[in-house]
Write a protein that holds these residues in place. Structure first.
Motif, PDB file in Angstrom:
ATOM      1  N   LEU A   1      -5.568   5.112 -17.150  1.00 21.11           N
ATOM      2  CA  LEU A   1      -5.208   4.946 -18.562  1.00 21.11           C
ATOM      3  C   LEU A   1      -4.001   5.815 -18.925  1.00 21.11           C
ATOM      4  N   GLN A   2      -4.015   7.074 -18.449  1.00 23.71           N
ATOM      5  CA  GLN A   2      -2.894   7.964 -18.744  1.00 23.71           C
ATOM      6  C   GLN A   2      -1.602   7.440 -18.117  1.00 23.71           C
ATOM      7  N   ALA A   3      -1.694   7.072 -16.840  1.00 21.96           N
ATOM      8  CA  ALA A   3      -0.504   6.574 -16.153  1.00 21.96           C
ATOM      9  C   ALA A   3      -0.020   5.288 -16.810  1.00 21.96           C
ATOM     10  N   GLY A   4      -0.966   4.424 -17.164  1.00 21.32           N
ATOM     11  CA  GLY A   4      -0.600   3.158 -17.798  1.00 21.32           C
ATOM     12  C   GLY A   4       0.077   3.378 -19.138  1.00 21.32           C
ATOM     13  N   THR A   5      -0.458   4.328 -19.900  1.00 22.25           N
ATOM     14  CA  THR A   5       0.139   4.625 -21.205  1.00 22.25           C
ATOM     15  C   THR A   5       1.573   5.131 -21.034  1.00 22.25           C
ATOM     16  N   ILE A   6       1.751   6.025 -20.044  1.00 22.50           N
ATOM     17  CA  ILE A   6       3.100   6.563 -19.808  1.00 22.50           C
ATOM     18  C   ILE A   6       4.071   5.429 -19.471  1.00 22.50           C
ATOM     19  N   CYS A   7       3.650   4.547 -18.576  1.00 29.75           N
ATOM     20  CA  CYS A   7       4.527   3.445 -18.160  1.00 29.75           C
ATOM     21  C   CYS A   7       4.873   2.544 -19.333  1.00 29.75           C
ATOM     22  N   LEU A   8       3.862   2.144 -20.072  1.00 32.43           N
ATOM     23  CA  LEU A   8       4.110   1.234 -21.198  1.00 32.43           C
ATOM     24  C   LEU A   8       4.966   1.895 -22.262  1.00 32.43           C
ATOM     25  N   ALA A   9       4.701   3.188 -22.510  1.00 31.48           N
ATOM     26  CA  ALA A   9       5.454   3.897 -23.536  1.00 31.48           C
ATOM     27  C   ALA A   9       6.921   4.005 -23.142  1.00 31.48           C
ATOM     28  N   LEU A  10       7.156   4.364 -21.871  1.00 30.19           N
ATOM     29  CA  LEU A  10       8.549   4.486 -21.421  1.00 30.19           C
ATOM     30  C   LEU A  10       9.237   3.132 -21.476  1.00 30.19           C
ATOM     31  N   ASN A  11       8.539   2.126 -20.956  1.00 32.63           N
ATOM     32  CA  ASN A  11       9.150   0.803 -20.876  1.00 32.63           C
ATOM     33  C   ASN A  11       9.423   0.221 -22.268  1.00 32.63           C
ATOM     34  N   SER A  12       8.387   0.208 -23.117  1.00 31.97           N
ATOM     35  CA  SER A  12       8.614  -0.356 -24.453  1.00 31.97           C
ATOM     36  C   SER A  12       9.542   0.552 -25.255  1.00 31.97           C
ATOM     37  N   GLY A  13       9.479   1.869 -24.992  1.00 29.57           N
ATOM     38  CA  GLY A  13      10.355   2.807 -25.697  1.00 29.57           C
ATOM     39  C   GLY A  13      11.823   2.506 -25.455  1.00 29.57           C
ATOM     40  N   ALA A  14      12.162   2.164 -24.218  1.00 27.05           N
ATOM     41  CA  ALA A  14      13.562   1.879 -23.895  1.00 27.05           C
ATOM     42  C   ALA A  14      14.047   0.637 -24.633  1.00 27.05           C
ATOM     43  N   TYR A  15      13.229  -0.399 -24.618  1.00 28.33           N
ATOM     44  CA  TYR A  15      13.632  -1.627 -25.321  1.00 28.33           C
ATOM     45  C   TYR A  15      13.661  -1.401 -26.832  1.00 28.33           C
ATOM     46  N   MET A  16      12.682  -0.634 -27.300  1.00 23.08           N
ATOM     47  CA  MET A  16      12.616  -0.366 -28.732  1.00 23.08           C
ATOM     48  C   MET A  16      13.819   0.469 -29.173  1.00 23.08           C
ATOM     49  N   ALA A  17      14.248   1.388 -28.331  1.00 19.94           N
ATOM     50  CA  ALA A  17      15.424   2.221 -28.661  1.00 19.94           C
ATOM     51  C   ALA A  17      16.629   1.325 -28.916  1.00 19.94           C
ATOM     52  N   GLU A  18      16.803   0.334 -28.056  1.00 25.87           N
ATOM     53  CA  GLU A  18      17.932  -0.583 -28.227  1.00 25.87           C
ATOM     54  C   GLU A  18      17.788  -1.417 -29.498  1.00 25.87           C
ATOM     55  N   ILE A  19      16.558  -1.832 -29.788  1.00 25.83           N
ATOM     56  CA  ILE A  19      16.327  -2.617 -31.007  1.00 25.83           C
ATOM     57  C   ILE A  19      16.645  -1.761 -32.236  1.00 25.83           C
ATOM     58  N   ILE A  20      16.179  -0.518 -32.213  1.00 21.85           N
ATOM     59  CA  ILE A  20      16.372   0.360 -33.374  1.00 21.85           C
ATOM     60  C   ILE A  20      17.846   0.741 -33.516  1.00 21.85           C
ATOM     61  N   ARG A  21      18.501   1.037 -32.402  1.00 25.41           N
ATOM     62  CA  ARG A  21      19.929   1.369 -32.459  1.00 25.41           C
ATOM     63  C   ARG A  21      20.713   0.205 -33.063  1.00 25.41           C
ATOM     64  N   ALA A  22      20.458  -0.988 -32.533  1.00 27.75           N
ATOM     65  CA  ALA A  22      21.191  -2.154 -33.031  1.00 27.75           C
ATOM     66  C   ALA A  22      20.845  -2.420 -34.500  1.00 27.75           C
ATOM     67  N   GLY A  23      19.580  -2.207 -34.859  1.00 20.75           N
ATOM     68  CA  GLY A  23      19.152  -2.433 -36.241  1.00 20.75           C
ATOM     69  C   GLY A  23      19.871  -1.511 -37.212  1.00 20.75           C
ATOM     70  N   ILE A  24      19.962  -0.241 -36.837  1.00 17.79           N
ATOM     71  CA  ILE A  24      20.649   0.714 -37.712  1.00 17.79           C
ATOM     72  C   ILE A  24      22.126   0.358 -37.807  1.00 17.79           C
ATOM     73  N   GLN A  25      22.707  -0.010 -36.658  1.00 19.62           N
ATOM     74  CA  GLN A  25      24.132  -0.335 -36.671  1.00 19.62           C
ATOM     75  C   GLN A  25      24.432  -1.630 -37.420  1.00 19.62           C
ATOM     76  N   SER A  26      23.408  -2.468 -37.603  1.00 11.85           N
ATOM     77  CA  SER A  26      23.646  -3.723 -38.317  1.00 11.85           C
ATOM     78  C   SER A  26      23.716  -3.505 -39.832  1.00 11.85           C
ATOM     79  N   VAL A  27      23.265  -2.329 -40.295  1.00 12.24           N
ATOM     80  CA  VAL A  27      23.368  -2.052 -41.733  1.00 12.24           C
ATOM     81  C   VAL A  27      24.816  -1.680 -42.043  1.00 12.24           C
ATOM     82  N   ASP A  28      25.364  -2.322 -43.053  1.00 14.59           N
ATOM     83  CA  ASP A  28      26.764  -2.108 -43.399  1.00 14.59           C
ATOM     84  C   ASP A  28      27.071  -0.623 -43.587  1.00 14.59           C
TER      85      ASP A  28
END
Lengths: 253, 223
Positions: free
Chosen positions: B93-120
């Motif tokens: 469970l711990q290892a799985g959480t770490i993997c999912l967090a890192l993996n989704s975190g990386a994609y989410m970082a890109e989504i959030i970065r692009a989202g902030i940059q899309s605001v005028d």
């Protein structure tokens, strides 16, 4: 009357600019601007696009970081590291070409956000004050509307009201009517005229020569990053001394 | 099918719960990681932006199955044999959480970065021109607008992460796929078992999508 005002002004320099320079990479946009702007003076800046007039204006509240020179706002040096730029900005309102109302907030929340957040007023005080400002710009019935529901002219008037809610003593206008449909220009200019009549110190970048003639105490003509010529509207607009000024005026009038 | 439900229904239901638990943990920590790196990615400071790029490139460049093996088998091995800490353990469970967090975190970082940059940019400038400090302007004006444009993409990422929990069956975590395999091994009824597992995923994801739609509607302001 103009003479009287000129005499008063000497006592109260609101904005002092000397040898202001700004470069974007290798491109030098401002090549040494110097001028003093006095209390209650209305200064209109005109010039062809790319002349640096918007950059000049944006340096005055440090939305652009100057590359050199000095700007004093009520004697406070903007380039001094100890200067709290947020404090200075509280007293320098700005109106943008594209309004920049906060799209996620109602008109009322647009007006009260900064005064409440910065501890300038309680929620209720800010609300009352905002209602008064909306009244002044003729939008009292739009307090609960969202920016997307307003016309361009209404947005710009709301934006002016938002800036006024901070009770600034200087207002900067960056082409406030350039993004408006022609029939909405008048309503925004009317609000600005009213503001000038109340004695606000104003620096206005605009293409509205007629407005400059009517309201400005002084007109600056900028081209190529310098102030080419300045004077009263009568002097500069009727009898320009510089060929570049005359060329520009003949192309826009 | 009835036989599987009556004999293994409770087991599969529990596995469904484990899948949800893993997904929730992964998404919770992944969202925090994504927010931190996403904001790093929009700062003026070049070092901050570089950190975001490197993190995203590394995580996106590694298949999650490899990441899972590395975290679950590799890291405890390294900690024991190289660092000499013999008491270190990492459960699935711990290892799985770490993997999912890192993996989704990386994609989410890109989504959030692009989202902030899309605001005028004008939104930030207007807020700053009133005297609001950068973080306050970010919090009150830019982020609320960014979040709204990000929601459909974030929901999409949530769904992907939920399905990615199936990859963690390789490290033996008793989520739906792992449990499904065990059921098939006992009953040889692969058609029925995998059908039930598929329906269970479908149910979770449909519920998630519905919640997202509700949230999106509640956050809309320009009617």
């Amino acid at each position: 009357m103009t003479d009287n005002r000129a005499a008063d002004k000497r006592a109260a320099v609101k904005i002092h600019v000397s040898d202001l320079r700004k470069s974007f990479g290798r491109l030098e946009v401002l090549k040494g601007i110097s001028t003093d702007i006095y209390e209650s003076e209305v200064v209109v800046v005109i010039g062809p696009s790319g002349s640096g007039k918007s950059t000049f204006l944006r340096c005055l509240n440090r939305l652009e970081e100057p590359s050199g020179g000095q700007i004093l706002i009520h004697g406070v040096d903007l380039s001094d590291r100890k200067t709290d730029i947020n404090k200075v900005r509280e007293s320098v309102g700005m109106v943008f070409q594209h309004f920049n109302l906060f799209n996620n907030l109602s008109v009322m929340a647009n007006l009260t956000l900064a005064p409440v957040d910065l501890g300038r007023a309680s929620k209720e005080e800010a609300r009352q004050n905002a209602l008064q400002m909306l009244e002044r710009v003729g939008l009292a019935d739009k307090a609960d509307a969202f920016p997307a529901q307003l016309s361009g002219g209404q947005k710009q008037r709301a934006a002016i009201a938002r800036a006024l809610c901070m009770q600034p003593d200087i207002m900067l206008f960056d082409e406030p009517t350039s993004a408006l449909d022609p029939e909405m220009v008048g309503e925004v200019l009317a609000v600005m005229k009213q503001l000038a009549a109340l004695g606000m110190t104003m620096v206005i970048v605009t293409h509205e020569i007629g407005f400059a003639r009517e309201v400005a105490d002084r007109v600056l003509f900028m081209d190529g990053g310098v102030i080419v010529e300045e004077g009263t509207p009568q002097e500069l607009l009727q009898n320009p001394r510089e060929a570049r000024t005359a060329d520009f005026l003949s192309s826009v009038l | 099918m009835g036989q599987i439900i009556s004999s293994y229904g409770w087991l599969l239901a529990r596995a469904m719960g484990q899948t949800c638990l893993l997904a929730l943990l992964g998404l919770f920590f992944g969202s925090i990681i994504g927010l931190v790196f996403g904001i790093l990615g929009v700062l003026q400071n070049r070092v901050c932006r570089a950190i975001e790029v490197v993190f995203v490139d590394i995580i996106r460049g590694i298949p999650m199955m490899v990441l899972a093996m590395f975290v679950f088998f590799g890291i405890p091995y390294g900690v024991k044999n190289i660092l000499g800490v013999s008491s270190f353990t990492l459960n699935a469970l711990q290892a799985g959480t770490i993997c999912l967090a890192l993996n989704s975190g990386a994609y989410m970082a890109e989504i959030i970065r692009a989202g902030i940059q899309s605001v005028d940019r004008g939104q930030m400038e207007a807020a700053r021109s009133l005297g609001l400090p950068y973080w306050r302007a970010m919090q009150r004006v830019v982020l609320p607008q960014a979040v709204r444009t990000m929601i459909p993409t974030i929901v999409n990422q949530f769904i992907i992460t939920l399905k990615d929990t199936s990859i963690l069956s390789v490290i033996g975590f008793p989520e739906l796929v792992n449990t499904g395999k065990n059921v098939v091994a006992n009953t040889f009824m692969s058609l029925q078992t995998w059908f039930i597992v598929a329906v269970m995923y479908l149910i979770i994801i449909l519920i998630l999508s519905k919640l997202a739609k509700l949230l999106e509607r509640r956050l809309s302001y320009d009617r």
